[in-house]
Design a protein around this motif. Structure first.
Motif, mmCIF file in Angstrom:
data_model
loop_
_atom_site.group_PDB
_atom_site.id
_atom_site.type_symbol
_atom_site.label_atom_id
_atom_site.label_comp_id
_atom_site.label_asym_id
_atom_site.label_seq_id
_atom_site.Cartn_x
_atom_site.Cartn_y
_atom_site.Cartn_z
ATOM 1 N N GLN A 72 0.825 -1.202 0.000
ATOM 2 C CA GLN A 72 0.000 0.000 0.000
ATOM 3 C C GLN A 72 0.868 1.265 0.000
ATOM 4 N N PRO A 73 0.366 2.372 -0.577
ATOM 5 C CA PRO A 73 1.156 3.611 -0.666
ATOM 6 C C PRO A 73 1.698 4.083 0.678
ATOM 7 N N ARG A 74 0.899 3.989 1.731
ATOM 8 C CA ARG A 74 1.322 4.505 3.051
ATOM 9 C C ARG A 74 2.544 3.771 3.578
ATOM 10 N N ALA A 75 2.720 2.531 3.129
ATOM 11 C CA ALA A 75 3.801 1.710 3.666
ATOM 12 C C ALA A 75 5.060 1.739 2.805
ATOM 13 N N ARG A 76 5.098 2.568 1.777
ATOM 14 C CA ARG A 76 6.233 2.568 0.855
ATOM 15 C C ARG A 76 7.334 3.553 1.258
ATOM 16 N N ASP A 77 7.080 4.368 2.225
ATOM 17 C CA ASP A 77 8.068 5.333 2.725
ATOM 18 C C ASP A 77 8.583 6.247 1.616
ATOM 19 N N ILE A 78 7.641 6.788 0.846
ATOM 20 C CA ILE A 78 7.968 7.788 -0.169
ATOM 21 C C ILE A 78 7.109 9.023 0.095
ATOM 22 N N ALA A 79 7.510 10.157 -0.478
ATOM 23 C CA ALA A 79 6.741 11.393 -0.338
ATOM 24 C C ALA A 79 6.547 12.008 -1.715
ATOM 25 N N MET A 80 5.330 12.454 -1.993
ATOM 26 C CA MET A 80 5.019 13.024 -3.305
ATOM 27 C C MET A 80 4.840 14.527 -3.216
ATOM 28 N N VAL A 81 5.271 15.217 -4.283
ATOM 29 C CA VAL A 81 5.041 16.652 -4.435
ATOM 30 C C VAL A 81 4.273 16.825 -5.738
ATOM 31 N N PHE A 82 3.090 17.454 -5.639
ATOM 32 C CA PHE A 82 2.206 17.535 -6.787
ATOM 33 C C PHE A 82 2.283 18.906 -7.459
ATOM 34 N N GLN A 83 1.672 18.944 -8.635
ATOM 35 C CA GLN A 83 1.635 20.164 -9.439
ATOM 36 C C GLN A 83 0.826 21.266 -8.752
ATOM 37 N N ASN A 84 -0.226 20.892 -8.049
ATOM 38 C CA ASN A 84 -1.162 21.903 -7.517
ATOM 39 C C ASN A 84 -0.904 22.260 -6.050
ATOM 40 N N GLU A 160 5.537 17.173 -12.033
ATOM 41 C CA GLU A 160 5.498 18.514 -12.643
ATOM 42 C C GLU A 160 5.286 19.605 -11.586
ATOM 43 N N PRO A 161 6.114 19.668 -10.554
ATOM 44 C CA PRO A 161 5.851 20.594 -9.445
ATOM 45 C C PRO A 161 6.025 22.066 -9.795
ATOM 46 N N THR A 172 14.345 29.978 -11.284
ATOM 47 C CA THR A 172 14.842 30.122 -9.915
ATOM 48 C C THR A 172 14.603 28.854 -9.105
ATOM 49 N N MET A 173 13.383 28.305 -9.220
ATOM 50 C CA MET A 173 13.041 27.120 -8.448
ATOM 51 C C MET A 173 13.828 25.895 -8.915
ATOM 52 N N ARG A 174 14.161 25.827 -10.192
ATOM 53 C CA ARG A 174 15.003 24.715 -10.665
ATOM 54 C C ARG A 174 16.345 24.734 -9.949
ATOM 55 N N GLY A 175 16.918 25.933 -9.833
ATOM 56 C CA GLY A 175 18.186 26.056 -9.127
ATOM 57 C C GLY A 175 18.059 25.654 -7.668
ATOM 58 N N GLU A 176 16.946 26.055 -7.022
ATOM 59 C CA GLU A 176 16.738 25.705 -5.624
ATOM 60 C C GLU A 176 16.561 24.198 -5.453
ATOM 61 N N LEU A 177 15.839 23.576 -6.384
ATOM 62 C CA LEU A 177 15.638 22.124 -6.307
ATOM 63 C C LEU A 177 16.959 21.379 -6.441
ATOM 64 N N ALA A 178 17.787 21.809 -7.397
ATOM 65 C CA ALA A 178 19.083 21.158 -7.605
ATOM 66 C C ALA A 178 19.958 21.302 -6.360
ATOM 67 N N VAL A 189 12.586 11.118 -8.065
ATOM 68 C CA VAL A 189 12.066 10.858 -9.406
ATOM 69 C C VAL A 189 11.152 12.025 -9.756
ATOM 70 N N TYR A 190 11.470 12.692 -10.837
ATOM 71 C CA TYR A 190 10.845 13.978 -11.177
ATOM 72 C C TYR A 190 10.229 13.871 -12.578
ATOM 73 N N VAL A 191 8.962 14.175 -12.689
ATOM 74 C CA VAL A 191 8.255 14.094 -13.967
ATOM 75 C C VAL A 191 8.089 15.485 -14.563
ATOM 76 N N THR A 192 8.384 15.616 -15.851
ATOM 77 C CA THR A 192 8.149 16.873 -16.567
ATOM 78 C C THR A 192 7.950 16.586 -18.048
ATOM 79 N N HIS A 193 7.247 17.491 -18.727
ATOM 80 C CA HIS A 193 7.150 17.406 -20.192
ATOM 81 C C HIS A 193 8.134 18.365 -20.847
ATOM 82 N N ASP A 194 8.801 19.169 -20.036
ATOM 83 C CA ASP A 194 9.694 20.227 -20.526
ATOM 84 C C ASP A 194 11.115 19.681 -20.610
ATOM 85 N N GLN A 195 11.625 19.481 -21.826
ATOM 86 C CA GLN A 195 12.954 18.891 -21.973
ATOM 87 C C GLN A 195 14.057 19.811 -21.474
ATOM 88 N N VAL A 196 13.857 21.129 -21.481
ATOM 89 C CA VAL A 196 14.855 22.037 -20.914
ATOM 90 C C VAL A 196 14.953 21.822 -19.401
#
Length: 392
Positions: A72-84, A160-161, A172-178, A189-196
């Motif tokens: 189950q998701p709760r037991a996987r010890d991961i954290a998600m960050v959503f677009q919204n 796609e956060p 700016t936020m890309r730099g902060e994330l890195a 693991v980061y999902v995006t449609h933006d190849q840049v």
């Protein structure tokens, strides 16, 4: 250990649509992996499969050494960050950060310690009493990041956060994330449609199309050694120039031009038809280039002056390369280059030259081609030709 391994992960919906097809991928502990591709290519579905929010039809998923395919998701010890962002509007920043820990019944002193530490790292310590409505978009995104961080998970999954932020704030936020990843070292693991965005953030980038993994490599290798036409056309902005060509022993001919092949070219000595690819950065104003490089003379149809660089767009006397792969890459493009000169079906090329070279629309300009960086693709399969760095 927070590494992630996908072993033939497949998702088929009840209506028969295959969203993800037999994806095998190993993400070492601490790596920042980006999943990139056009809308509908299966990247978000794959992320949700890792999180446990989507059932895996076939294959297995491991987090660390544990098979979590049916966990189950709760037991996987991961954290998600959503677009919204998904912040609670009635709660302060401090309460938003600590709410997940409160639900997990983490002791109050431990909860306060984690919230204080994360707020300091993200620069939120002066905003703790504010509610989301009083925050900017970038501040809300940092709160969403902080809420994931306080859990101290094995892995972060980000869907796609940054897509709701304006262009300048995204940079700016890309730099902060890195910088944040460098500091925390947590598998991401980061999902995006933006190849840049993918190129600037990912230690490695996995390119998907129609649910199938096309290539996974470092951003530089994807750019310089694309495995197929789709990756070549999708990665890079402006995208790679493509034209039908004929290779005959020590030369390549296209659109009325003939260039020598370097002695170490993998296609030297062959005679065959192929699709030739040239990056815009490998087309230079003749005054900037080594005199040994071959030249072509073209007429600039469009000049995009971007300050330090000018993009010269011109047409060649050859048909435009149109395949399923190039069409998919063009439809997924993050810029408007596909709309320029769209009414003309000749091959459209772009040269990125020094912005200090003044070139007028309609002017004939001599360009040097770096023939040591030519790319060749099979017209039928789209596979790269002669690149020994690409696995079969």
């Amino acid at each position: 250990m927070g590494g992630i391994r996908l072993d033939g992960a497949t998702k088929v919906y009840p209506n028969g649509v295959t969203a993800v097809e037999a994806v095998s991928l190993e993400i070492p502990d601490g790596e920042f992996m980006v999943l990139v591709g056009p809308s509908g290519c299966g990247k978000s579905t794959l992320l949700r499969m890792i999180a446990g929010l989507e059932h895996v039809t076939e294959g297995r998923i491991f987090i660390g050494d544990e098979d979590v395919t049916s966990v189950q998701p709760r037991a996987r010890d991961i954290a998600m960050v959503f677009q919204n962002y998904a912040l609670y509007p009635q709660m302060t920043v401090e309460d938003n950060l600590g709410f997940g820990l409160k639900l997990r019944r983490v002791r109050k002193n431990e909860r306060e310690r984690r919230v204080t530490d994360v707020a300091r790292i993200l620069g939120l310590d002066t905003l703790m009493a504010r509610k989301p409505a009083a925050l900017s978009g970038g501040q809300r995104q940092r709160v969403a990041m902080g809420r994931a961080m306080v859990r101290e998970p094995k892995a972060f999954l980000m869907d796609e956060p940054l897509s709701n932020l304006d262009a300048k704030l995204r940079v700016t936020m890309r730099g902060e994330l890195a910088r944040l990843h460098d500091r925390l070292g947590v598998t991401t693991v980061y999902v995006t449609h933006d190849q840049v965005e993918a190129m600037t953030l990912g230690q490695r980038v996995a390119v998907l199309r129609d649910g199938v993994l096309q290539q996974c490599d470092t951003p530089q290798n994807l750019f310089h050694h694309p495995a197929n036409l789709f990756v070549a056309a999708f990665m890079g902005s402006p995208s790679m120039n493509l034209v039908d060509a004929a290779v005959e022993r020590d030369r390549v001919t296209f659109a009325g031009f003939s260039l020598p092949l370097p002695d170490d070219s993998p296609l030297a000595g062959e005679t065959r038809e192929a699709i030739l690819g040239i990056r815009p950065t490998d087309l230079r104003h003749s005054r900037e280039a080594s005199p040994e490089l071959p030249r072509i003379t073209v007429r600039a149809d469009v000049v995009e002056e971007l300050g330090g660089v000018s993009n010269l767009l011109f047409l060649l006397d050859a048909p435009r390369v149109v395949t399923d792969a190039t069409r998919a890459a063009a439809e997924a493009g993050s810029d408007d280059e596909g709309t320029l000169l769209a009414d003309d079906q000749r091959a459209r090329f772009c040269a990125s030259v020094d912005g200090r070279r003044n070139v007028d629309v309609g002017e004939e300009v001599e360009l040097a081609i770096d023939n040591t960086h030519l790319h060749f693709f099979d017209a039928d399969t789209g596979r790269v030709l002669g690149d020994s760095t690409i696995p079969a």
